[in-house]
Design an enzyme around this catalytic site. Structure first.
Site, short mmCIF file in Angstrom:
data_model
loop_
_atom_site.label_atom_id
_atom_site.label_comp_id
_atom_site.label_asym_id
_atom_site.label_seq_id
_atom_site.Cartn_x
_atom_site.Cartn_y
_atom_site.Cartn_z
CB THR A 1 -0.42 -6.93 8.76
OG1 THR A 1 -1.47 -6.91 9.74
CG2 THR A 1 -0.85 -6.16 7.52
N PRO B 1 -6.44 -7.98 4.80
CG PRO B 1 -6.18 -6.05 3.49
CD PRO B 1 -7.23 -7.04 3.95
CE1 TYR B 2 -4.90 -6.66 13.27
CE2 TYR B 2 -6.53 -8.41 13.32
CZ TYR B 2 -5.59 -7.64 13.96
OH TYR B 2 -5.30 -7.86 15.29
N PRO B 3 -5.22 -9.81 9.11
CG PRO B 3 -6.61 -11.51 8.37
CD PRO B 3 -6.61 -10.07 8.70
#
Length: 318
Positions: free
Chosen positions: A155, A151-153
């Site tokens: 976003t 999810p981090y990349p």
């Protein structure tokens, strides 16, 4: 130059704030001092800046649209430098909704606030993680995206795409800087340089994926700051730029370097890499060199020596 700087108390943000103040820019900082890692550490990062006449700090959350718009409306900003985010690939694996809320909604709140007060330039902190398992080495900014590993990349890709939408519709200059494995004094405790160093110092075991046969493109904080300042000074319509060193280091070699600096052996446990981890990160910095006159200067050996000096004076001495 008057800069609105989000994430001002963080690792990168506090270094950028120092550099901006050193050249007599006006810095208005925003930070919510969340507990992803020690808020006290962040407050220590920003404490020396609070006495500077050209520095102001707002304790605010980028998810609070009204507060962000109020801060922006105070005005006259030449640029928004948006560094605030929930960081960490592994932490995002089980916290997707929160990462989307902070990193996507928070970025849109800032873009919208910048649009309303006609701030002409927006610089956004993206990440090398957007490349996922790209097989084109080194990673180039025109590589196709769309396959993030966590999810981090995901976003951060969303932030880049929203930036293009605001550039297209409202003529905001938007520059996304894809940072590659930033390290140095005041680095985050969850990042490998700090974590490995601390485990060696304390004689604790730590996990090294794939027996250390993975590569990361470690980039020293001073080189990242130089690239950020160049991007602040050069509005370029819409642009995406890698900021790395361009010299990936084998993780086993990185651990051996930390062992030499600390003077103790590491206690390593090996494990398969989780699906969130690419085998290599490797920045092509041609675009950064051409557009930003970016020339990373600090080798990993020198950068880790500086980090170790800081760690001894600021962590071990406490």
């Amino acid at each position: 130059m008057k800069v609105l700087l989000t994430g001002a108390a963080g690792f990168i943000g506090s270094h950028v704030a120092e550099a901006l103040l050193a050249r007599n820019d006006i810095v208005v900082g925003v930070d919510n001092f969340n507990d992803y890692y020690s808020p006290a550490r962040k407050r220590a990062n920003v404490a020396p800046l609070l006495s500077k006449v050209n520095f102001t700090l707002h304790e605010a959350d980028i998810r609070d649209r009204d507060e962000i718009e109020r801060i922006c409306a105070q005005g006259g900003f030449d640029v928004v430098l948006h560094l605030a985010a929930l960081a960490g690939v592994r932490s995002s694996i089980t916290n997707g909704p929160l990462y989307a809320e902070v990193n996507v909604l928070g970025t849109v709140n800032l873009l919208e606030a910048a649009r309303k007060v006609r701030t002409p330039h927006f610089v956004f902190a993206s990440t090398s993680s957007v490349y996922g398992r790209s097989t084109r080495i080194p990673f180039r900014e025109d590589d196709p995206l769309g396959h993030p590993l966590a999810p981090y990349p995901a976003t951060k890709i969303a932030g880049e795409v929203m930036g293009h939408a605001y550039h297209n519709l409202f003529a905001i200059s938007f520059t996304a800087l894809r940072f590659f494995s930033v390290y140095g004094p005041r680095g985050r405790p969850d990042m490998m340089p700090y974590h490995v160093t601390e485990c060696i110092v304390k004689g604790q075991e730590f996990t090294l994926y794939e027996g250390g046969q993975m590569h990361r493109d470690w980039t020293y904080i001073d080189d990242i700051v130089a690239g950020i300042l160049a991007a602040l000074d050069r509005p370029m319509e819409y642009q995406v730029i890698n900021l790395g060193r361009g010299e990936p280091v084998l993780m086993a070699d990185f651990v051996r370097l930390a062992e030499r600096l600390v003077g103790k052996p590491a206690h390593v446990v090996t494990a398969p890499a989780p699906p969130s981890e690419p085998p290599i990160t490797y920045a092509d910095v041609t675009r950064a060199r051409d557009l930003l006159d970016y020339h990373p200067k600090v080798s990993v050996d020198e950068g880790m020596r500086r980090f170790w000096e800081w760690y001894q004076s600021e962590v071990l001495a406490q």
